[in-house]
Design an enzyme around this catalytic site. Structure first.
Site, PDB file in Angstrom:
ATOM      1  N   ARG A  49       1.957  -3.991 -22.481  1.00 64.71           N
ATOM      2  CA  ARG A  49       1.728  -2.561 -22.239  1.00 64.71           C
ATOM      3  C   ARG A  49       0.543  -2.378 -21.294  1.00 64.71           C
ATOM      4  NH1 ARG A  49       0.969   2.078 -26.904  1.00 64.71           N
ATOM      5  NH2 ARG A  49      -0.799   0.782 -27.553  1.00 64.71           N
ATOM      6  N   ASP A  61      -6.654   2.856 -33.038  1.00 64.57           N
ATOM      7  CA  ASP A  61      -6.814   2.641 -31.601  1.00 64.57           C
ATOM      8  C   ASP A  61      -7.148   3.966 -30.945  1.00 64.57           C
ATOM      9  OD1 ASP A  61      -4.435   4.064 -31.339  1.00 64.57           O
ATOM     10  OD2 ASP A  61      -3.236   2.341 -30.706  1.00 64.57           O
TER      11      ASP A  61
END
Length: 543
Positions: A169, A453
């Site tokens: 990603r 996150d």
């Protein structure tokens, strides 16, 4: 044939790192520079379009499926490209940053897929950007190991057939990489991450029987998916790799993308692998886009917004139906729990919740789901094994029973829950603790037994902003308390004092706690709502 001209890319204000030259080769930088020249102007136009669309949402407090793309949705004949063998079975995916220890543990975890994250689980220090690339290249060449300097424990890769398949990603379109510039202009972080990874690993991955596979974050429209598709076509042609070798899974983690799922798959159809339901960023996007919409759009505490909320059910069921209609994988959300080594009862309760969540996803038709910790892999695996058996996926389950109207996706007031004082306090606590770690270069942080996150910090600060601007009132200690900037500051100051007492003066002074406190209050209280917390935070990130 003459040699290609030296890359005009400049490395700016970056301390040299060990083995950096293996990543920043002349040929790799020339490739990234070409990506920048060809695609950054369109990226800039699409970022401007995001602002225009947000202004339209502020004016109308509504969203709808696009009339101009109705023909794509109504055409039942098209499908995405068949899945490569390495991506046929995605029943459990583990996520995490690309440091060497995580790289080994994720690949060895027993999950079918590892989302190797340069985005929300990675603070984009130069060290993380470059050494993360080295971790992946080393792993593919089986020259990676790690010994923990504190415990002395050593980590090494299992046999190749036991390793997870990597889906990388890159950063979102909005983020720049300040350390790589062309004529003084910063290169988009997405093109840096994608370009360096693709250049160094695409052919090697093909030789290993896999390929360059990607998760695409923060996508807001099918036009952004079209840009990625054009990047893929150019990159494959540049490297002499057949078109269609790249595969991309798009995170449907913005409210606008939820209205364009079919169009996104259509734009990427030769390179599409699936769609993923990303919970926290999705809620953050709802708050961001409808923050002027009044009480109707006020979200309750983030932990009260489960995937069974009516508007979240509409989103996930539409995602499954859309994916399977077009032959793509539908990947479920994150189980973020981090097992405690000290509290078996906490683990028991949490594991039961994880199992229930994964059971629901498997029975709803998802083909796989995410976990944040290796201990959760067997739990999620059992849920999907029970439904899939020996089948690699359930894309044949078309969910034609699902019918979602435009209004269902934004029916926030269908949820029977209200913001609470403890919810505000938790948002402040998590926001400060996460931002402090991020400013020290850590993007994945265990907070209160959850792996958090950047998406967590985004929803935390957005809810503080929304509740204050909506004048939300709470019941607390037998009295009514209003959400105000003063209350947020009081809670933030109290949290700072609690952290100081918890970790001690020496550790507190060595951290970046006051800076995190100040930054949270800035992005949570400013009248001018920052599109992304990571933009002002990046200005303060060292390295």
């Amino acid at each position: 044939m003459s040699a290609p001209a030296p890359s005009p890319l400049a490395v700016v204000d970056a301390e040299p790192l060990p083995r950096q030259d293996e990543v920043l080769t002349e040929a790799a930088l020339t490739f990234v520079a070409e990506l920048h020249r060809r695609f950054t102007p369109r990226r800039d136009e699409l970022l401007a379009r995001r602002a225009e669309r947000r202004a339209e949402i502020a004016r109308t407090s509504s969203l709808d499926f696009l009339p101009e793309t109705a023909a794509i949705r109504e055409d039942d004949s098209w499908r995405v490209a068949p899945s490569p063998a390495a991506l046929e079975d995605r029943r459990v995916e583990i996520t995490g940053p690309t440091d060497r220890k995580m790289t080994i543990n994720a690949l060895n975890s027993g999950a079918r897929i590892w989302l190797a994250d340069f985005e929300d689980a990675s603070a984009p220090t130069w060290e993380n950007v470059i050494l993360g690339q080295l971790s992946l290249s080393d792993a593919y060449q089986r020259r990676i190991d790690f010994t923990d300097p504190r415990s002395g424990k050593s980590y090494a890769l299992k046999d190749a057939d036991e390793l997870a398949t990597v889906v990388m990603r890159p950063r979102g379109w909005h983020l720049a990489e300040r350390h790589l510039q062309l004529n003084g202009e910063q290169v988009p972080g997405a093109l840096v991450d994608f370009g360096l990874y693709f250049f160094h690993n695409a052919k090697r991955l093909i030789e290993l029987g896999k390929g360059p596979y990607f998760y695409l974050p923060k996508t807001e429209s099918h036009l952004e998916a079209r840009l990625w598709n054009d990047v893929f076509v150019f990159a494959q042609d540049y490297m002499g790799i057949p078109r269609g070798t790249v595969r991309a899974t798009v995170l449907i983690e913005t409210i606008t993308a939820a209205y364009e799922m079919e169009e996104i798959l259509y734009e990427l159809r030769d390179h599409a692998s699936g769609l993923n339901a990303g919970r926290w960023d999705y809620l953050f996007s709802i708050v961001k886009n409808f923050r002027d919409g009044g009480a109707t759009f006020v979200l309750p505490d983030r932990n009260a917004v489960t995937m069974t909320a009516p508007f979240m059910r509409a989103y996930t069921e539409l995602l499954v139906r859309t994916c399977h209609k077009r032959g793509a994988h539908a990947i479920g959300g994150m189980a973020a729990f981090i097992p405690s080594r000290h509290d078996a009862e906490v683990n028991k309760v949490a594991f039961e919740k994880v199992k229930a969540d994964k059971d629901r996803e498997a029975h709803d038709g998802f083909d796989g789901s995410w976990v944040a910790h290796p201990d959760l892999v067997p739990i999620a695996m059992a849920s999907f094994d029970a439904v899939l058996g020996d089948r690699p996926n359930q894309k044949d389950r078309l969910r034609e029973d699902v019918s979602v109207a435009a209004g269902d996706l934004i029916a926030i007031d269908s949820l029977d829950a209200r913001p609470t004082y403890e919810g505000l306090r938790n948002a402040v606590q998590v926001g400060i603790r996460y931002i402090e770690a991020w400013l020290r270069g850590m993007g994945a942080v265990a907070i209160f037994n959850l792996m958090e996150d950047a998406a967590t910090a985004e929803i935390s600060r957005s809810q503080i902003w929304q509740w204050i601007n909506a004048g939300v009132e709470f019941e607390h200690d037998g009295r009514t308390v209003r959400a105000t900037p003063e209350l947020a500051r009081e809670l933030a100051d109290g949290e700072l004092a609690a952290i100081r007492a918890e970790i001690g003066e020496e550790a507190f002074s060595a951290g970046r706690w006051q800076q995190a406190h100040d930054l949270l209050l800035t992005v949570a209280l400013d009248d001018d709502y920052a599109d992304f917390l990571t933009l002002p935070a990046y200005e303060q990130l060292r390295g």
